[in-house]
Design a protein around this motif. Structure first.
Motif, mmCIF file in Angstrom:
data_model
loop_
_atom_site.group_PDB
_atom_site.id
_atom_site.type_symbol
_atom_site.label_atom_id
_atom_site.label_comp_id
_atom_site.label_asym_id
_atom_site.label_seq_id
_atom_site.Cartn_x
_atom_site.Cartn_y
_atom_site.Cartn_z
ATOM 1 N N PRO A 219 -13.111 10.969 -53.473
ATOM 2 C CA PRO A 219 -13.646 10.332 -54.679
ATOM 3 C C PRO A 219 -15.177 10.442 -54.726
ATOM 4 C CG PRO A 219 -12.115 8.890 -53.526
ATOM 5 C CD PRO A 219 -12.341 10.048 -52.633
ATOM 6 N N GLU A 220 -15.641 10.673 -55.944
ATOM 7 C CA GLU A 220 -17.076 10.875 -56.177
ATOM 8 C C GLU A 220 -17.925 9.718 -55.644
ATOM 9 O OE1 GLU A 220 -18.529 13.454 -57.637
ATOM 10 O OE2 GLU A 220 -20.531 12.633 -57.964
ATOM 11 N N LYS A 221 -17.403 8.490 -55.836
ATOM 12 C CA LYS A 221 -18.192 7.295 -55.471
ATOM 13 C C LYS A 221 -18.538 7.258 -53.965
ATOM 14 C CE LYS A 221 -14.166 4.533 -54.517
ATOM 15 N NZ LYS A 221 -13.435 3.342 -54.525
ATOM 16 N N LEU A 222 -17.736 7.987 -53.161
ATOM 17 C CA LEU A 222 -17.967 7.934 -51.711
ATOM 18 C C LEU A 222 -19.300 8.565 -51.310
ATOM 19 C CD1 LEU A 222 -14.430 8.644 -50.263
ATOM 20 C CD2 LEU A 222 -15.601 6.466 -50.519
ATOM 21 N N LYS A 223 -19.851 9.324 -52.239
ATOM 22 C CA LYS A 223 -21.162 9.901 -51.942
ATOM 23 C C LYS A 223 -22.208 8.813 -51.728
ATOM 24 C CE LYS A 223 -22.905 13.472 -54.045
ATOM 25 N NZ LYS A 223 -23.283 14.245 -55.248
ATOM 26 N N GLN A 224 -21.912 7.651 -52.299
ATOM 27 C CA GLN A 224 -22.868 6.547 -52.163
ATOM 28 C C GLN A 224 -22.646 5.775 -50.853
ATOM 29 O OE1 GLN A 224 -25.174 6.506 -54.465
ATOM 30 N NE2 GLN A 224 -24.049 8.145 -55.514
ATOM 31 N N GLU A 225 -21.672 6.200 -50.077
ATOM 32 C CA GLU A 225 -21.386 5.457 -48.838
ATOM 33 C C GLU A 225 -22.660 5.291 -48.011
ATOM 34 O OE1 GLU A 225 -17.821 5.789 -45.740
ATOM 35 O OE2 GLU A 225 -19.359 7.292 -45.386
ATOM 36 N N ASN A 226 -22.888 4.073 -47.610
ATOM 37 C CA ASN A 226 -24.125 3.775 -46.900
ATOM 38 C C ASN A 226 -23.779 3.179 -45.539
ATOM 39 O OD1 ASN A 226 -26.793 3.584 -46.503
ATOM 40 N ND2 ASN A 226 -27.146 1.864 -47.898
ATOM 41 N N LEU A 227 -23.851 3.994 -44.531
ATOM 42 C CA LEU A 227 -23.487 3.500 -43.201
ATOM 43 C C LEU A 227 -24.729 2.997 -42.471
ATOM 44 C CD1 LEU A 227 -21.059 6.346 -42.077
ATOM 45 C CD2 LEU A 227 -20.477 4.114 -43.027
ATOM 46 N N TYR A 228 -24.515 1.993 -41.659
ATOM 47 C CA TYR A 228 -25.629 1.435 -40.897
ATOM 48 C C TYR A 228 -25.138 1.150 -39.476
ATOM 49 C CZ TYR A 228 -29.669 -1.567 -39.888
ATOM 50 O OH TYR A 228 -30.798 -2.107 -39.353
ATOM 51 N N CYS A 229 -25.765 1.768 -38.522
ATOM 52 C CA CYS A 229 -25.283 1.686 -37.128
ATOM 53 C C CYS A 229 -25.088 0.246 -36.668
ATOM 54 C CB CYS A 229 -26.276 2.342 -36.188
ATOM 55 S SG CYS A 229 -26.652 4.021 -36.620
ATOM 56 N N LEU A 230 -26.039 -0.597 -37.051
ATOM 57 C CA LEU A 230 -26.011 -1.940 -36.495
ATOM 58 C C LEU A 230 -24.897 -2.802 -37.064
ATOM 59 C CD1 LEU A 230 -29.761 -2.797 -35.987
ATOM 60 C CD2 LEU A 230 -28.158 -1.659 -34.484
ATOM 61 N N ASP A 231 -24.233 -2.307 -38.098
ATOM 62 C CA ASP A 231 -23.057 -3.038 -38.580
ATOM 63 C C ASP A 231 -22.060 -3.190 -37.437
ATOM 64 O OD1 ASP A 231 -24.108 -3.277 -41.050
ATOM 65 O OD2 ASP A 231 -23.014 -1.590 -41.929
ATOM 66 N N CYS A 232 -21.949 -2.173 -36.635
ATOM 67 C CA CYS A 232 -21.051 -2.261 -35.471
ATOM 68 C C CYS A 232 -21.803 -2.752 -34.239
ATOM 69 C CB CYS A 232 -20.473 -0.898 -35.136
ATOM 70 S SG CYS A 232 -19.241 -0.327 -36.283
ATOM 71 N N HIS A 233 -23.007 -2.226 -34.067
ATOM 72 C CA HIS A 233 -23.660 -2.396 -32.771
ATOM 73 C C HIS A 233 -24.374 -3.717 -32.556
ATOM 74 C CE1 HIS A 233 -22.934 1.561 -31.078
ATOM 75 N NE2 HIS A 233 -23.121 2.079 -32.287
ATOM 76 N N LYS A 234 -24.781 -4.341 -33.622
ATOM 77 C CA LYS A 234 -25.678 -5.482 -33.478
ATOM 78 C C LYS A 234 -25.068 -6.670 -32.749
ATOM 79 C CE LYS A 234 -29.024 -7.810 -36.459
ATOM 80 N NZ LYS A 234 -29.417 -7.851 -37.877
ATOM 81 N N ASP A 235 -23.869 -7.084 -33.165
ATOM 82 C CA ASP A 235 -23.336 -8.343 -32.651
ATOM 83 C C ASP A 235 -22.216 -8.191 -31.625
ATOM 84 O OD1 ASP A 235 -25.083 -9.879 -34.227
ATOM 85 O OD2 ASP A 235 -23.837 -9.428 -35.984
ATOM 86 N N GLU A 236 -21.803 -6.955 -31.375
ATOM 87 C CA GLU A 236 -20.719 -6.761 -30.411
ATOM 88 C C GLU A 236 -21.210 -7.126 -29.008
ATOM 89 O OE1 GLU A 236 -17.550 -5.589 -30.547
ATOM 90 O OE2 GLU A 236 -17.480 -5.435 -32.734
ATOM 91 N N LYS A 237 -20.407 -7.904 -28.282
ATOM 92 C CA LYS A 237 -20.813 -8.361 -26.952
ATOM 93 C C LYS A 237 -21.038 -7.192 -25.993
ATOM 94 C CE LYS A 237 -19.841 -12.831 -25.061
ATOM 95 N NZ LYS A 237 -18.891 -13.713 -24.432
ATOM 96 N N GLU A 238 -20.136 -6.204 -26.099
ATOM 97 C CA GLU A 238 -20.223 -5.095 -25.132
ATOM 98 C C GLU A 238 -21.500 -4.272 -25.297
ATOM 99 O OE1 GLU A 238 -17.745 -1.583 -25.695
ATOM 100 O OE2 GLU A 238 -16.842 -2.544 -27.459
ATOM 101 N N PHE A 239 -22.155 -4.418 -26.433
ATOM 102 C CA PHE A 239 -23.384 -3.665 -26.662
ATOM 103 C C PHE A 239 -24.643 -4.503 -26.412
ATOM 104 C CE2 PHE A 239 -20.593 -1.439 -29.959
ATOM 105 C CZ PHE A 239 -20.235 -0.435 -29.068
ATOM 106 N N SER A 240 -24.438 -5.758 -25.944
ATOM 107 C CA SER A 240 -25.593 -6.659 -25.836
ATOM 108 C C SER A 240 -26.677 -6.100 -24.893
ATOM 109 C CB SER A 240 -25.150 -8.041 -25.375
ATOM 110 O OG SER A 240 -24.543 -7.928 -24.116
ATOM 111 N N LYS A 241 -26.223 -5.349 -23.853
ATOM 112 C CA LYS A 241 -27.206 -4.821 -22.895
ATOM 113 C C LYS A 241 -28.145 -3.795 -23.539
ATOM 114 C CE LYS A 241 -24.094 -1.285 -21.120
ATOM 115 N NZ LYS A 241 -23.406 -0.709 -19.994
#
Lengths: 219, 313
Positions: free
Chosen positions: B87-109
Motif C-alpha cells: 500500500p502506498e501509505k506505507l511509504k510514510q512508515e516512520n520507524l524509530y529504534c528506541l521504540d523497541c530499545h528504550k524501555d526494554e530491560k534487556e537493553f538497559s546496559k
C-alpha cells in the motif's frame, strides 16, 4: 706532582661532543615528557615535546654519522678498541681505583696521553655506548618515526610495542650513562679540568719525571 | 504509482502469499518472502520530494550476521507489507529504534536513554534536525555491536570508522544531506602527527565525542570542539580507557596499567603504554645510581679535605 698539557680533542670532536650532549639533554627531557605525559602536570605541551624530540633525534643521527665517519677518517676509532691482553685485570684495576684508591690519595692507575686517551673502563664503556647503545637508540627511534614499516607482530606481541620498549629501556640506560659520565668527568686533576679540556681541546696530564729527568707518562 | 520499483521480477514471486505466520516457522522462512525482492542489490526508488534514491535492498548475508538476525521483517515493519503491491501509505512508515530499545530491560546496559539525549545534543542533530536519524549511521539490516564484544580493537575501529566515512569520505552524500561541501578529511587532519596511524588505530568518535554514560558516546561534537589535546589520550589516565578500550581494559589495567590491554590488542599509545614493573625498576636503578654517585662524591670530598689538611700540617 707536575702537570703538562696535551692537545687531546680536535675541534671536530669537541663540536660533536657538545652537540651530542645538548641533544642528549633535549632528548631525555622531551622523552620523559612523552613517556610520563600528564594532563594535570604537563612540563611542556605534548605536541611540542614530540616535535622537539623528533627534531633532536634527526639531528642526533646526522651528528652520529659525522662522528662515525670522522672517527674512521682521523683514526680516532683506535681509541675505542681495547687491547685484549690482560684486559679483564686492567678493568679490575681501574674499577678498584674508582671504588677505593680514589679515596686513598692514589694516582690514576693508567696514565693517558693523546694516543691513549681512555682508561680501560672508559674504552669498553664508550665502545658499547657509541657502537651499540646509541645506534640501537637511533634505529629504534627512526622505526618509531615511521611505524608503518615496522613488523606488525613479533612472537605475538606488537612490533611497535616491542620497539618502544627497546627504545625506552635503551634511552634509560643512556641517561644513566650520562649521569655517570658527567660525574666521572669531575675526577680529573681538578674537578673542572676535564670539562675545560673538552672545551679547549687541551688536556691537563700528570707528569712523572723519571730518574734521568725525562718527562714520561709511564709509572 | 509512486513506487518506481524494479518490478519485472516481482510479478513472478509469491510475495503476497496467503501462508499465515506461525510460531514454528523460523524467521528465515518468513523473511524469505520479503527477501526474494529486497535482496536485489539494485532495489530502490527515487523519492519525488528530495530527488534522492531510497535504497530498499537488504543483504541477507549481512542481515543474518547482524544484531537483528533473529527478527522477522514485520517485527519492525508494518504487517501491511505482507500484501503486495505494498500500500502506498506505507511509504510514510516512520520507524524509530528506541521504540523497541528504550524501555526494554534487556537493553538497559546499553543506556539507550543516554544515547537518545547524546544524539539530540550532537552536532548532527543540531545542524540537520530530523533529516538525521539513527538510520543515517546505523543500517538496521546489518548493524552489529562491536566495541562491547569484539576482542580485537582494530576490527572495532575499522567497523566504526566506516560508519562515519560512508558520508564524510563521500562528497555527494554530505552534499545531499547538508547542501554543502566539507573540506577534505586529509586537509582538516593535517595537524595530527602520524595521521594515518591514528586513523587506523582509534575511532573518529574517540576524538569527536566526549565519553558519556552510554557504552559508545553518541554526543558528536562540532569540529572546533574535537579533541586536540594529545595528552588526553597519551597519559596513564588516557580517555581511551573510557572509550575505545573501555570494555577490554577494565579487567587488566588496575595494577599493570595500560600495557596488558594494549599488548593484547596490538596497540601502543605513547604516554599511556607503561609497564608498572619496568617503571618501578627504572626508578630504583635511577635512585641507586644517584645515591651511589652522591656517596662517592662525599667520600672524595672528605678524603681530599684530609689530604689538604695533611699537606698543611
Amino acid at each position: 706532582m707536575n702537570y703538562h698539557k696535551e692537545y687531546y680533542y680536535p675541534l671536530w670532536l669537541r663540536i660533536w661532543h657538545w652537540l651530542n650532549a645538548l641533544l642528549f639533554l633535549s632528548l631525555i627531557f622531551t622523552g620523559i615528557n612523552l613517556q610520563y605525559a600528564s594532563v594535570t602536570a604537563p612540563i611542556i605541551k605534548f605536541k611540542n615535546a614530540l616535535l622537539i624530540h623528533n627534531a633532536s633525534g634527526i639531528i642526533l643521527t646526522l651528528n652520529y654519522l659525522f662522528f662515525f665517519t670522522l672517527n674512521i677518517i682521523t683514526g680516532n676509532i683506535k681509541q675505542y678498541i681495547p687491547s685484549v691482553k690482560n684486559f679483564l685485570s686492567k678493568l679490575i684495576i681501574q674499577a678498584r681505583f674508582y671504588l677505593s684508591g680514589i679515596f686513598n690519595k692514589e694516582d690514576h692507575p693508567f696514565e693517558t696521553n693523546k694516543n691513549q686517551k681512555f682508561n680501560p673502563l672508559q674504552q669498553i664503556t664508550y665502545l658499547k655506548i657509541m657502537y651499540l647503545a646509541l645506534p640501537l637508540m637511533i634505529i629504534t627511534g627512526w622505526a618509531l618515526l615511521f611505524p608503518e614499516f615496522l613488523i606488525k607482530q613479533i612472537f605475538g606481541i606488537s612490533g611497535l610495542t616491542l620497539t618502544d620498549i627497546v627504545h625506552t629501556v635503551d634511552g634509560f640506560l643512556l641517561s644513566i650513562f650520562m649521569f655517570g659520565h658527567i660525574y666521572l668527568a669531575t675526577t680529573g686533576t681538578t674537578v673542572a679540568s676535564n670539562f675545560k679540556a673538552m672545551l679547549t681541546g687541551w688536556h691537563q696530564t700528570e707528569t712523572h719525571l723519571n730518574i734521568t729527568g725525562e718527562v714520561t707518562n709511564e709509572k | 504509482m509512486n513506487f518506481i520499483l524494479i518490478l519485472s521480477l516481482i510479478a513472478t514471486l509469491n510475495v503476497g502469499g496467503t501462508k499465515q505466520l506461525s510460531p514454528q516457522n523460523s524467521n528465515k522462512e518468513l523473511n524469505e518472502k520479503c527477501l526474494k525482492c529486497h535482496s536485489l542489490s539494485t532495489l530502490g526508488y527515487r523519492d519525488e520530494s528530495s530527488g534522492l534514491i531510497v535504497n530498499l535492498s537488504v543483504n541477507p548475508k549481512e542481515f543474518y550476521k547482524s544484531n537483528h538476525k533473529d527478527l522477522e521483517c514485520v517485527n519492525c515493519h508494518s504487517k501491511d507489507f505482507q500484501t503486495f503491491p505494498h500500500p502506498e501509505k506505507l511509504k510514510q512508515e516512520n520507524l524509530y529504534c528506541l521504540d523497541c530499545h528504550k524501555d526494554e530491560k534487556e537493553f538497559s546496559k546499553f543506556h539507550f536513554k543516554s544515547i537518545e539525549s547524546d544524539f539530540q545534543n550532537s552536532i548532527h542533530y543540531k545542524l540537520l534536525g530530523s533529516k538525521f536519524n539513527c538510520f543515517s549511521c546505523h543500517d538496521p539490516h546489518s548493524f552489529r555491536i562491536n566495541a562491547r564484544v569484539n576482542q580485537r580493537v582494530s576490527e572495532t575501529v575499522l567497523y566504526d570508522n566506516r560508519i562515519c566515512l560512508q558520508c564524510h569520505n563521500n562528497e555527494t552524500s554530505i552534499y545531499n544531506l547538508s547542501g554543502k561541501y566539507l573540506p577534505s578529511l586529509d586537509e582538516v587532519h593535517s595537524w595530527l602527527p602520524h595521521r594515518d596511524l591514528h586513523w587506523a588505530n582509534v575511532r573518529c568518535i574517540d576524538c569527536h565525542t566526549i565519553p558519556t554514560k552510554a557504552g559508545v558516546s553518541h554526543l558528536i561534537l562540532p569540529k572546533e570542539q574535537a579533541l586536540q589535546n594529545c595528552v588526553k589520550c597519551h597519559s596513564t589516565n588516557s580517555i581511551l580507557l573510557q572509550s575505545l578500550y573501555k570494555f577490554q581494559s577494565l579487567q587488566t589495567r588496575n595494577k599493570e596499567g595500560f600495557i596488558n590491554a594494549v599488548i593484547f590488542n596490538n596497540s601502543y599509545v605513547i604516554g599511556a603504554t607503561r609497564n608498572y614493573y619496568l617503571n618501578l625498576l627504572s626508578f630504583i636503578i635511577f635512585g641507586v645510581v644517584i645515591l651511589a654517585l652522591t656517596f662517592h662524591a662525599i667520600l672524595r670530598w672528605r678524603s681530599n679535605k684530609t689530604k689538604v689538611e695533611d699537606e698543611l700540617s
